[in-house]
Scaffold this motif. Sequence first.
Motif, mmCIF file in Angstrom:
data_model
loop_
_atom_site.group_PDB
_atom_site.id
_atom_site.type_symbol
_atom_site.label_atom_id
_atom_site.label_comp_id
_atom_site.label_asym_id
_atom_site.label_seq_id
_atom_site.Cartn_x
_atom_site.Cartn_y
_atom_site.Cartn_z
ATOM 1 N N LEU A 159 0.835 -1.212 0.000
ATOM 2 C CA LEU A 159 0.000 0.000 0.000
ATOM 3 C C LEU A 159 0.866 1.258 0.000
ATOM 4 O O LEU A 159 0.558 2.228 -0.697
ATOM 5 N N VAL A 160 1.952 1.207 0.756
ATOM 6 C CA VAL A 160 2.882 2.348 0.761
ATOM 7 C C VAL A 160 3.498 2.503 -0.633
ATOM 8 O O VAL A 160 3.549 3.602 -1.198
ATOM 9 N N ALA A 161 3.917 1.359 -1.205
ATOM 10 C CA ALA A 161 4.519 1.392 -2.544
ATOM 11 C C ALA A 161 3.515 1.897 -3.572
ATOM 12 O O ALA A 161 3.870 2.626 -4.507
ATOM 13 N N ALA A 162 2.233 1.534 -3.390
ATOM 14 C CA ALA A 162 1.195 1.936 -4.350
ATOM 15 C C ALA A 162 1.101 3.460 -4.435
ATOM 16 O O ALA A 162 0.941 4.019 -5.518
ATOM 17 N N ARG A 163 1.222 4.125 -3.289
ATOM 18 C CA ARG A 163 1.136 5.595 -3.279
ATOM 19 C C ARG A 163 2.246 6.191 -4.132
ATOM 20 O O ARG A 163 2.032 7.159 -4.859
ATOM 21 N N ASN A 164 3.444 5.616 -4.038
ATOM 22 C CA ASN A 164 4.564 6.084 -4.855
ATOM 23 C C ASN A 164 4.298 5.780 -6.333
ATOM 24 O O ASN A 164 4.447 6.651 -7.194
ATOM 25 N N GLU A 165 3.869 4.545 -6.605
ATOM 26 C CA GLU A 165 3.666 4.145 -8.010
ATOM 27 C C GLU A 165 2.608 5.017 -8.694
ATOM 28 O O GLU A 165 2.752 5.363 -9.869
ATOM 29 N N ILE A 166 1.563 5.356 -7.942
ATOM 30 C CA ILE A 166 0.461 6.141 -8.525
ATOM 31 C C ILE A 166 0.946 7.493 -9.049
ATOM 32 O O ILE A 166 0.453 7.995 -10.062
ATOM 33 N N THR A 167 1.976 8.048 -8.402
ATOM 34 C CA THR A 167 2.472 9.365 -8.844
ATOM 35 C C THR A 167 3.217 9.280 -10.186
ATOM 36 O O THR A 167 3.596 10.303 -10.747
ATOM 37 N N ARG A 168 3.458 8.075 -10.694
ATOM 38 C CA ARG A 168 4.230 7.898 -11.947
ATOM 39 C C ARG A 168 3.371 7.992 -13.197
ATOM 40 O O ARG A 168 3.872 7.781 -14.315
ATOM 41 N N TRP A 169 2.067 8.260 -13.069
ATOM 42 C CA TRP A 169 1.182 8.240 -14.226
ATOM 43 C C TRP A 169 1.632 9.142 -15.376
ATOM 44 O O TRP A 169 1.393 8.803 -16.544
ATOM 45 N N PRO A 170 2.325 10.292 -15.128
ATOM 46 C CA PRO A 170 2.596 11.177 -16.279
ATOM 47 C C PRO A 170 3.516 10.581 -17.351
ATOM 48 O O PRO A 170 3.565 11.120 -18.462
ATOM 49 N N ILE A 171 4.241 9.509 -17.076
ATOM 50 C CA ILE A 171 5.124 8.971 -18.130
ATOM 51 C C ILE A 171 4.362 8.071 -19.111
ATOM 52 O O ILE A 171 4.923 7.605 -20.098
ATOM 53 N N TYR A 172 3.087 7.800 -18.824
ATOM 54 C CA TYR A 172 2.318 6.842 -19.655
ATOM 55 C C TYR A 172 1.535 7.548 -20.764
ATOM 56 O O TYR A 172 1.127 8.694 -20.611
ATOM 57 N N ASP A 173 1.319 6.813 -21.869
ATOM 58 C CA ASP A 173 0.541 7.362 -22.982
ATOM 59 C C ASP A 173 -0.940 7.446 -22.629
ATOM 60 O O ASP A 173 -1.635 8.359 -23.054
ATOM 61 N N TYR A 174 -1.434 6.454 -21.879
ATOM 62 C CA TYR A 174 -2.860 6.373 -21.557
ATOM 63 C C TYR A 174 -3.022 6.041 -20.072
ATOM 64 O O TYR A 174 -2.209 5.302 -19.515
ATOM 65 N N VAL A 175 -4.086 6.569 -19.464
ATOM 66 C CA VAL A 175 -4.400 6.252 -18.064
ATOM 67 C C VAL A 175 -5.860 5.787 -18.003
ATOM 68 O O VAL A 175 -6.749 6.447 -18.554
ATOM 69 N N ILE A 176 -6.070 4.639 -17.364
ATOM 70 C CA ILE A 176 -7.421 4.076 -17.255
ATOM 71 C C ILE A 176 -7.745 3.902 -15.771
ATOM 72 O O ILE A 176 -6.927 3.367 -15.020
ATOM 73 N N ALA A 186 -12.435 -3.157 -22.315
ATOM 74 C CA ALA A 186 -12.847 -2.580 -23.605
ATOM 75 C C ALA A 186 -11.965 -1.377 -23.944
ATOM 76 O O ALA A 186 -11.613 -1.166 -25.113
ATOM 77 N N GLU A 187 -11.590 -0.611 -22.936
ATOM 78 C CA GLU A 187 -10.750 0.567 -23.179
ATOM 79 C C GLU A 187 -9.351 0.151 -23.644
ATOM 80 O O GLU A 187 -8.804 0.718 -24.592
ATOM 81 N N VAL A 188 -8.782 -0.875 -23.000
ATOM 82 C CA VAL A 188 -7.449 -1.345 -23.413
ATOM 83 C C VAL A 188 -7.509 -1.873 -24.854
ATOM 84 O O VAL A 188 -6.642 -1.574 -25.678
ATOM 85 N N LYS A 189 -8.567 -2.621 -25.164
ATOM 86 C CA LYS A 189 -8.684 -3.177 -26.532
ATOM 87 C C LYS A 189 -8.802 -2.057 -27.560
ATOM 88 O O LYS A 189 -8.209 -2.130 -28.637
ATOM 89 N N SER A 190 -9.555 -1.013 -27.219
ATOM 90 C CA SER A 190 -9.710 0.118 -28.155
ATOM 91 C C SER A 190 -8.367 0.779 -28.423
ATOM 92 O O SER A 190 -8.051 1.123 -29.562
ATOM 93 N N ILE A 191 -7.579 0.940 -27.367
ATOM 94 C CA ILE A 191 -6.259 1.560 -27.514
ATOM 95 C C ILE A 191 -5.396 0.699 -28.436
ATOM 96 O O ILE A 191 -4.761 1.184 -29.369
#
Length: 217
Positions: A159-176, A186-191
């Motif tokens: 859970l502690v690690a999750a808080r850190n990981e969540i802040t990494r979203w800006p390096i990704y092309d898509y966020v779901i 369905a969203e992943v398949k569309s992408i």
Amino acid sequence: MAPTTRDPIQRRGLMLILSSPSGAGKTTLTRDLLQDSSLDLTLSISVTTRQRRTSEVDGIHYYFKPKAEFDRLRTQDDLLEYAEVHGNFYGTPRGPVEQVLSQGRDMLFDIDYQGTQQVQKRAPHDVVTIFILPPSMRELRARLERRAEDAPEVIAKRLVAARNEITRWPIYDYVIVNEDIQTALAEVKSILIAERLKRARSAEGITRFVEMLLTEG
Ligand code: 5GP
């Protein structure tokens, strides 16, 4: 007369990376994507120094290796990327990825943000990255507890690690946001479907196809 069938337009294979904090539903998404044979995705099986969980099978979920063997693969440059996650080492074997991509087929990766950054640097045009967020931290905790495979202190660490990981979203092309697994799937398949159609992935194939079109009467 126009031909009624044609060869599919050739394209380069792509690397589809899914990342999320553990408990956000990535494992279920990965399984469902692989079960859909029409998508023709191949899962990259990572090497790890982590202990095998009772539900896991060597060679299917991971290749479980001692640290010395992991280091040997790393120094031989047999790993496309690697990272230390929660105190264990994880890496992607290079050979299977190169084989699948060279066939114009796509590879699916379940790796963390550190590995994602390395692959983005090595192959910026061939990688598509998706970050999966849980709908709430309460739901994330509930999913980790429901899984009941890890000890309470391991869950707390995750859970502690999750808080850190969540802040990494800006390096990704898509966020779901995975509120509902069927919607997220369905969203992943569309992408994936849209990314496969990008002109740059099949420029040569389209060139040949258009030449053929223009030679038609
Ligand atoms: P778990 O131990 O729960 O199976 O995985 C822990 C984390 O390690 C997950 O976030 C997973 O995405 C990440 N991971 C698994 N394999 C690899 C890999 O080969 N490389 C990197 N960088 N991360 C990985």
